[in-house]
Scaffold this motif. Sequence first.
Motif, PDB file in Angstrom:
ATOM      1  N   LYS A 652       0.575  -1.365  -0.072  1.00  0.00           N
ATOM      2  CA  LYS A 652       0.006   0.405   0.406  1.00  0.00           C
ATOM      3  C   LYS A 652       1.270   0.835  -0.226  1.00  0.00           C
ATOM      4  O   LYS A 652       2.000   1.257   0.580  1.00  0.00           O
ATOM      5  N   THR A 656      -3.951   3.988   4.913  1.00  0.00           N
ATOM      6  CA  THR A 656      -5.414   2.946   5.159  1.00  0.00           C
ATOM      7  C   THR A 656      -6.333   3.051   4.093  1.00  0.00           C
ATOM      8  O   THR A 656      -6.076   4.422   4.061  1.00  0.00           O
ATOM      9  N   SER A 657      -6.943   2.396   3.991  1.00  0.00           N
ATOM     10  CA  SER A 657      -8.102   2.706   2.667  1.00  0.00           C
ATOM     11  C   SER A 657      -8.852   2.613   3.758  1.00  0.00           C
ATOM     12  O   SER A 657      -9.555   2.176   4.870  1.00  0.00           O
ATOM     13  N   ALA A 658     -10.294   2.860   3.357  1.00  0.00           N
ATOM     14  CA  ALA A 658     -11.658   3.034   4.084  1.00  0.00           C
ATOM     15  C   ALA A 658     -11.646   1.124   4.265  1.00  0.00           C
ATOM     16  O   ALA A 658     -11.739   0.429   3.393  1.00  0.00           O
ATOM     17  N   ALA A 659     -12.942   1.179   5.088  1.00  0.00           N
ATOM     18  CA  ALA A 659     -13.287  -0.231   5.191  1.00  0.00           C
ATOM     19  C   ALA A 659     -14.031  -0.602   4.085  1.00  0.00           C
ATOM     20  O   ALA A 659     -14.722   0.003   3.333  1.00  0.00           O
ATOM     21  N   SER A 660     -13.997  -2.157   3.088  1.00  0.00           N
ATOM     22  CA  SER A 660     -14.527  -2.116   2.315  1.00  0.00           C
ATOM     23  C   SER A 660     -15.333  -3.809   2.807  1.00  0.00           C
ATOM     24  O   SER A 660     -16.203  -4.506   1.874  1.00  0.00           O
ATOM     25  N   ALA A 661     -15.981  -3.861   3.895  1.00  0.00           N
ATOM     26  CA  ALA A 661     -16.983  -3.999   3.916  1.00  0.00           C
ATOM     27  C   ALA A 661     -17.868  -4.482   3.321  1.00  0.00           C
ATOM     28  O   ALA A 661     -18.942  -3.310   3.581  1.00  0.00           O
ATOM     29  N   SER A 662     -18.785  -5.500   2.486  1.00  0.00           N
ATOM     30  CA  SER A 662     -19.940  -5.585   2.142  1.00  0.00           C
ATOM     31  C   SER A 662     -21.412  -5.428   2.929  1.00  0.00           C
ATOM     32  O   SER A 662     -21.290  -5.610   4.118  1.00  0.00           O
TER      33      SER A 662
ATOM     34  N   ALA B 110     -15.785  -9.774   3.307  1.00  0.00           N
ATOM     35  CA  ALA B 110     -15.004  -8.493   3.481  1.00  0.00           C
ATOM     36  C   ALA B 110     -14.037  -8.112   4.348  1.00  0.00           C
ATOM     37  O   ALA B 110     -13.455  -9.698   5.177  1.00  0.00           O
ATOM     38  N   CYS B 111     -13.290  -7.251   3.865  1.00  0.00           N
ATOM     39  CA  CYS B 111     -12.060  -7.296   4.627  1.00  0.00           C
ATOM     40  C   CYS B 111     -11.070  -6.369   5.055  1.00  0.00           C
ATOM     41  O   CYS B 111     -11.635  -4.973   3.922  1.00  0.00           O
ATOM     42  N   VAL B 112     -10.495  -5.783   6.412  1.00  0.00           N
ATOM     43  CA  VAL B 112     -10.622  -4.380   6.650  1.00  0.00           C
ATOM     44  C   VAL B 112     -10.282  -4.127   7.452  1.00  0.00           C
ATOM     45  O   VAL B 112      -9.320  -5.430   7.740  1.00  0.00           O
ATOM     46  N   PRO B 113      -9.129  -3.096   7.884  1.00  0.00           N
ATOM     47  CA  PRO B 113      -7.754  -3.258   8.668  1.00  0.00           C
ATOM     48  C   PRO B 113      -8.487  -3.298  10.206  1.00  0.00           C
ATOM     49  O   PRO B 113      -9.432  -2.981  10.496  1.00  0.00           O
ATOM     50  N   GLU B 115      -9.367  -2.538  13.629  1.00  0.00           N
ATOM     51  CA  GLU B 115      -9.065  -0.979  15.087  1.00  0.00           C
ATOM     52  C   GLU B 115      -9.771  -2.243  16.236  1.00  0.00           C
ATOM     53  O   GLU B 115     -11.024  -2.251  16.059  1.00  0.00           O
ATOM     54  N   ASP B 238     -22.870  -3.928  12.769  1.00  0.00           N
ATOM     55  CA  ASP B 238     -21.740  -5.223  12.153  1.00  0.00           C
ATOM     56  C   ASP B 238     -20.886  -5.089  12.899  1.00  0.00           C
ATOM     57  O   ASP B 238     -20.496  -3.519  12.661  1.00  0.00           O
ATOM     58  N   LEU B 240     -17.082  -5.180  11.980  1.00  0.00           N
ATOM     59  CA  LEU B 240     -16.912  -4.142  11.184  1.00  0.00           C
ATOM     60  C   LEU B 240     -16.459  -3.400  10.980  1.00  0.00           C
ATOM     61  O   LEU B 240     -15.642  -2.103  10.423  1.00  0.00           O
ATOM     62  N   ILE B 241     -17.840  -2.461  11.225  1.00  0.00           N
ATOM     63  CA  ILE B 241     -18.188  -0.569  11.474  1.00  0.00           C
ATOM     64  C   ILE B 241     -18.415  -0.277  12.555  1.00  0.00           C
ATOM     65  O   ILE B 241     -18.492  -0.944  13.513  1.00  0.00           O
TER      66      ILE B 241
END
Lengths: 662, 256
Positions: A652, A656-662, B110-113, B115, B238, B240-241
């Motif tokens: 990268k 950080t990039s925005a969350a990509s949760a669907s 889904a995949c997120v950093p 935190e 959720d 992840l949010i």
Amino acid sequence: MSGQSLFPRLEPLLPRVRKPVQYVGGEGNSTVKPWEPASVRWCLLYPDAYEVGLPNQGLQILYEVLNEQPDVVAERTYAVLPDLEALLREHDIPQFTVDAHRPVGDFDILGVSFATELGYTNLLTVLDLAGIPLRAADRSDEHPLVIAGGHAAFNPEPVADFLDAAVLGDGEQAALDITDVVRAFRAAGSPGGRQELLARLARRRLVYVPAFFDVRYGDDGAIAAVTPNRDDIPARPAKHTLTDLDSWPYPKAPLVPFAETVHERMSVEIFRGCTRGCRFCQAGMITRPVRERSIDTIGAMVEAGLAASGFSEVGLLSLSSADHSEIGELATQLADRYEGTKTSLSLPSTRVDAFNVTLANEFSRNGRRSGLTFAPEGGSERLRKVINKMVSEEDLIRTVSAAYAQGWRQVKLYFMCGLPTETDEDVLGIARLAREVIRAGRAASGQRDIRCTVSIGGFVPKPHTSFQWAGQAPWQVVDQRLQLLRDTVRADREVARAVGFRYHDGRPSIVEGLLARGDRRVGRVIERVWREGGRFDGWSEHFSYERWERAAAAELEPLGVSLDWYTTRDRAEREVLPWDHLDAGLDRDWLWSDWQDALRESDLDDCRWTPCYDCGVCPTMGTQIEIGPTHRKLLPLAPVPSLPEKQPLPEKQVPTSAASAS
Amino acid sequence: MPPRRPDGPPTPPPVARVRLRFAKRGRLRFLSQLDIARTFERGLRRARIPMAYSAGFTPHPKVSWVGGAAPTGAASEAEYVELGLAADVDPEALRAALDAALPPGLDLLACVPAEGSIADRIDGSHWRIRLPGVTETELSRAVAALLARDSVEVERKTKNGPRPVDVRAAVICAVCRAELPDCAILDVVVRHTTPAVRPDDVLTALGVVAVPPLTFPVPPEPTRLEQGLIRADGTLADPLIPNDSDTGRSAGRLPA
């Protein structure tokens, strides 16, 4: 014959069984091909539980070799555990393949891999669940041909009534040739039906068809003669020998199971055959001569296999892997290649030799370091001469000292009990060796906290070996010697806590001995045991010696023979052995003289490094030793991934990039 | 060669951590948690994900499984795992690469950093259970009977022998409907307790409280649809949010 999936009927049963994952298929690198266009369909059976059968190399090789043929379907099936067997019977669901869940009875050929004789009762379960008549004589053109292979198929006589044919030796080319014959026979409209197909296979020297041979017995109970009952087939079916292993780099894409199996690694066979000449070793006798894979083929197979599987350990397989002509180069170059990748390499069988410790260090450089294993097999120098396993006590102590000095904390030693000419003294030698190993290890490592595990297996005389004439030790003798050994180790306060002791009781070995050296009369015993519930005889929780003993008494004694007659009896030189009409290439007179040499405690060198001692295999089979060194080098791996979906991940640029949760 | 010691130089800590949501679908619902872990480890290597490793003679990639896994045989749309990485990589690229390396049926959603602590953002599960051979009327009667009680204990087999679990206390809400005349659907939100109340336990409880007792002629098919913090209205936030529990109803809310 439809090949329709049974999964919709099977699925509701799966929540009710133990480890349902073993029945769902879909493993990494498994293959499902359409049924209809195929011209020849193989179902490959390993007659043991999935967790034992899945890693089997023979089955994985044939699965891939056959599926590479555009018009061939090959699927796998394993013995179902007793809980699912009961449910399949209750719901009238037949034995199925794990790949597409097709009924086993719908296939053209059921190929059975017998690595050990203890799978015989499971074969009967599979046949019965598949709706295939147990006896070959009762099958019609609608039923698959049941063809056995694997080491135990070198004496298929105990299961002869249940088999249509057996393949001796290497299966790769043989399976393709059988496929060709079946394909052509079908294309011609199957003239003459099942019998003619079997005759064609026998005439082409591809298989042994037990029904084409008659066995007569003499008044003494021994075999009087085994003679072909038709004149258009070879009188001595012979083994197949694959040459130039570099052109057969299978398995290319190892199966990756979801379930835990007995070997959590991939394997690369670095050579086939062994001429060390250990007299107890059937594998070493029937797989001659030695045929190596070259260092670059091995490197390519390791690389392709790891990329396709994601395994983190690679076993370099063979009967005695440290004997590969370039094993040192292999160890160093593979360890260099996988430096920093957390990939470990292992040699499953090591000889007692300090060089092997160096090898083991190299092999574990990038990954996990488990115990080191050596196999002196016999507890005394005298006994090791009898079995031709030439290891001196000095070698052993030097080797394990080196291992402990270099940070290995655990050494495993394998021995056998019940070997020919063995005395209590020989077995007690194991305790003495273990004590010396611990003392030397403590001295070398400067630590008390080291361990040595002694594993002991019961010796079973096998067909086509120098010990094929030997009387097997009665189980009572084996048990008493193991008891004596255990008590002796425990009483030695200096080392008792550092020595682990693993052994099994001697009775299963007697049943294995019956099945290994039996003739066709033993088939009745197998069938009776199976009808009385015998399953999974290799598993101590399922095995019942009493059931075998009862069945043997009921079926054999009316014929004038017995369990003892088949197992603990010494055979005379001229007795017709049940497998004498099957040609493993070994000269019978040489085997007998090697047996006499054993009794004289006279050893024999390996023919790779000393002149030929005329075991007979190469001239009979038209083969020769194929070994290196090639002096070739493995190049470092190119940093670019080989498969398109495995592109390196872009590093990268932004935090950080925005969350990509669907 | 110097002796190798397990307590050699410490391995570097992970450079980054990511958090994944994945589904367990179809016949792969028969995978156990250990089977999933094994399959993930091999998938991570096939996909060449730059993993951080633990120290020692047997280094393991840093993979942390979040919360209680869906039981063997139960499908799920909401399992969570965290990975410790040796390089900072784009989460979506990682998701796509790993998803391609895993078999169909283990699907990365889904995949997120990573935190904060994800464990603090999960205290309940939303299960949807298909009940072939059960009518909506039968199911509704059983659900009403369950909800009318203060406590319904069933026996759960655990490693330490049978252990009573109070199903009623864990059930936050339960809604029935008919998929077909002879196939009812139960949506149920359960609070995570110790030991966890599983779909099987809910069904056992429904079976015993109903008059006449409710039986399941065909194995029920449970799927975990969501995990998260239980909001006041019974929906799940959720995990992840960040702060999703403050934002009102989630997308996967219970049918009215």
